[in-house]
Design a protein around this motif. Structure first.
Motif, short mmCIF file in Angstrom:
data_model
loop_
_atom_site.label_atom_id
_atom_site.label_comp_id
_atom_site.label_asym_id
_atom_site.label_seq_id
_atom_site.Cartn_x
_atom_site.Cartn_y
_atom_site.Cartn_z
N LYS A 174 0.89 -1.23 0.34
CA LYS A 174 0.21 -0.13 -0.45
C LYS A 174 0.85 0.62 -0.30
CE LYS A 174 0.06 -0.01 4.75
NZ LYS A 174 -1.41 0.11 6.19
N GLU A 175 0.45 2.34 -0.48
CA GLU A 175 1.05 3.52 -0.37
C GLU A 175 1.55 3.42 1.17
OE1 GLU A 175 -0.47 7.29 -2.26
OE2 GLU A 175 -1.60 5.53 -3.82
N ASN A 215 2.99 3.99 -8.30
CA ASN A 215 2.12 3.38 -7.73
C ASN A 215 1.16 2.41 -8.94
OD1 ASN A 215 1.42 4.39 -4.87
ND2 ASN A 215 1.58 6.26 -5.75
N ARG A 252 3.07 2.84 -3.15
CA ARG A 252 3.60 2.02 -2.98
C ARG A 252 4.79 1.07 -3.51
NH1 ARG A 252 -0.75 -3.38 -4.68
NH2 ARG A 252 1.03 -4.49 -3.71
#
Length: 195
Positions: free
Chosen positions: A97-98, A128, A164
């Motif tokens: 995830k970011e 991302n 991410r």
């Protein structure tokens, strides 16, 4: 010839209008961060890595793979394919995830400090989607001031954003190996130093 000319104009215009999409900014626009040894990282949260979260550009032998980066012992180590077919080598980390990174740390291969990159021939990039990579910082090493036993920490600027995927992208033709990789950032577990 009229159809050819029309097609050529459409192709040229499409390229001019859409040319910036999916391309990364030149690394020259990224700020430079000098790697330092002896940095106390106990106030940062370490993000635990495992083999499933790392990809590498190549390996030389089965015993010199990406799993050695997460061990971080200096030996065994990750070694790119040799002889090299390209000056480029990279490590991609998937955070799932970011998240924002605060520190990137690398460990030299024990006894082989000369196999690291030199100067600012490495860049930390963020993405991302693993398609468009954005240069975040140039990672500078002054190898003459380093030893092969300690981690080298790059304290990252606050304004690099959250991604991410992070990629350590090395363009030094003499780079061959790395003894460890560690990242510190959002969602990391604080490192407790023994008293």
């Amino acid at each position: 010839t009229g159809l050819f000319r029309h097609s050529l104009i459409v192709i040229l215009l499409t390229g001019m209008i859409g040319g910036g999409c999916g391309q990364k900014a030149p690394a020259g626009s990224a700020p430079r961060v000098l790697g330092k040894q002896g940095v106390d990282l106990s106030s940062y949260g370490k993000i635990e890595l495992d083999n499933s979260r790392i990809e590498v550009s190549s390996i030389n032998q089965a015993t010199e793979g990406k799993e050695n980066l997460v061990k971080g012992l200096g030996a065994p180590y990750w070694h790119v394919k040799f002889p090299k077919e390209t000056a480029e080598a990279w490590v991609v980390v998937d955070l799932g995830k970011e998240a924002r990174l605060y520190v990137l740390a690398v460990r030299p291969r024990t006894g082989q400090l000369d196999q690291l990159w030199t100067g600012n021939t490495a860049v930390l990039e963020g993405s991302n989607d693993k398609v468009e990579w954005i240069p975040l910082v140039k990672l500078e090493l002054k190898v003459a001031e380093l030893n092969d036993q300690e981690w080298i920490a790059f304290l990252l600027p606050e304004n690099i954003g959250s991604y991410r995927y992070y990629r350590l992208f090395i363009t030094d033709p003499n780079f061959l190996s790395l003894g460890g990789l560690a990242i510190y950032g959002e969602g990391g577990i604080p490192v407790v130093k023994p008293e």
